[in-house]
Write a protein that holds these residues in place. Structure first.
Motif, PDB file in Angstrom:
ATOM      1  N   SER A 169       0.939  -1.207   0.026  1.00 31.29           N
ATOM      2  CA  SER A 169      -0.130   0.160  -0.016  1.00 31.29           C
ATOM      3  C   SER A 169       0.901   1.231  -0.081  1.00 31.29           C
ATOM      4  O   SER A 169       0.280   2.396  -0.234  1.00 31.29           O
ATOM      5  N   GLU A 180      -0.816   1.317 -10.262  1.00 26.10           N
ATOM      6  CA  GLU A 180      -0.567  -0.054 -10.688  1.00 26.10           C
ATOM      7  C   GLU A 180       0.146   0.392 -11.975  1.00 26.10           C
ATOM      8  O   GLU A 180      -0.688   0.721 -12.921  1.00 26.10           O
ATOM      9  N   GLY A 235      -1.672   2.984  -4.150  1.00 25.68           N
ATOM     10  CA  GLY A 235      -2.705   2.394  -5.155  1.00 25.68           C
ATOM     11  C   GLY A 235      -2.420   2.527  -6.539  1.00 25.68           C
ATOM     12  O   GLY A 235      -3.156   2.244  -7.685  1.00 25.68           O
ATOM     13  N   ASN A 286       1.495  -4.005  -8.793  1.00 20.84           N
ATOM     14  CA  ASN A 286       0.202  -4.517  -8.903  1.00 20.84           C
ATOM     15  C   ASN A 286      -0.747  -4.237  -8.076  1.00 20.84           C
ATOM     16  O   ASN A 286      -0.397  -3.819  -6.754  1.00 20.84           O
ATOM     17  N   SER A 287      -2.015  -4.466  -8.122  1.00 21.05           N
ATOM     18  CA  SER A 287      -3.015  -4.198  -6.863  1.00 21.05           C
ATOM     19  C   SER A 287      -2.478  -4.722  -5.547  1.00 21.05           C
ATOM     20  O   SER A 287      -2.800  -4.134  -4.589  1.00 21.05           O
ATOM     21  N   ASP A 288      -1.927  -5.809  -5.487  1.00 23.86           N
ATOM     22  CA  ASP A 288      -1.675  -6.364  -4.214  1.00 23.86           C
ATOM     23  C   ASP A 288      -0.235  -6.808  -3.922  1.00 23.86           C
ATOM     24  O   ASP A 288       0.197  -7.696  -3.125  1.00 23.86           O
ATOM     25  N   ASP A 289       0.728  -6.346  -4.993  1.00 21.64           N
ATOM     26  CA  ASP A 289       2.041  -6.771  -4.942  1.00 21.64           C
ATOM     27  C   ASP A 289       2.974  -5.731  -5.721  1.00 21.64           C
ATOM     28  O   ASP A 289       2.411  -4.997  -6.276  1.00 21.64           O
TER      29      ASP A 289
END
Length: 114
Positions: A20, A26, A24, A46-49
């Motif tokens: 985070s 990407e 946010g 990326n969104s979570d990495d």
């Protein structure tokens, strides 16, 4: 002053601990560095990495070309990216909106430094 590999290692560590920190974003940022520590590095978000890697691994959304010493100064908050661009120290290809959000990405490094 840190060296280039240390800076990208710190960015990588900061992003892996808390993706985070990239705010946010990407995107794939590519840094084409010249000077004493010339090389190509990417910050892949990326969104979570998120991660930082040496070399050209993915197609970049935004490519930044600058001297390695200037990159270190930007990462350490000693050189403003907008000023570097306006003075010609930094060239940008690709999505300018992403380039403007670069400071958020580099904060992952600065946070890790603290």
């Amino acid at each position: 002053m840190a060296n280039i590999k240390e800076v990208f290692d710190q960015i990588n560590t900061g992003l892996k601990e808390d993706p985070s920190r990239a705010g946010g974003v990407e995107a794939v940022y590519q840094f084409n560095l010249s000077g004493d520590e010339a090389g190509t590095f990417q910050v892949i978000l990326n969104s979570d990495d998120g991660r930082a890697e040496e070399g050209e691994k993915e197609t970049p959304d935004c490519t930044l070309t600058l001297d390695s010493d200037d990159f270190i100064k930007m990462a350490e908050g000693e050189l403003n990216g907008t000023e570097a661009f306006m003075s010609g120290q930094l060239q940008i290809d690709g999505d300018m909106g992403l380039a403007l959000r670069l400071q958020e990405v580099l904060e992952a490094y600065n946070t890790e430094q603290q």
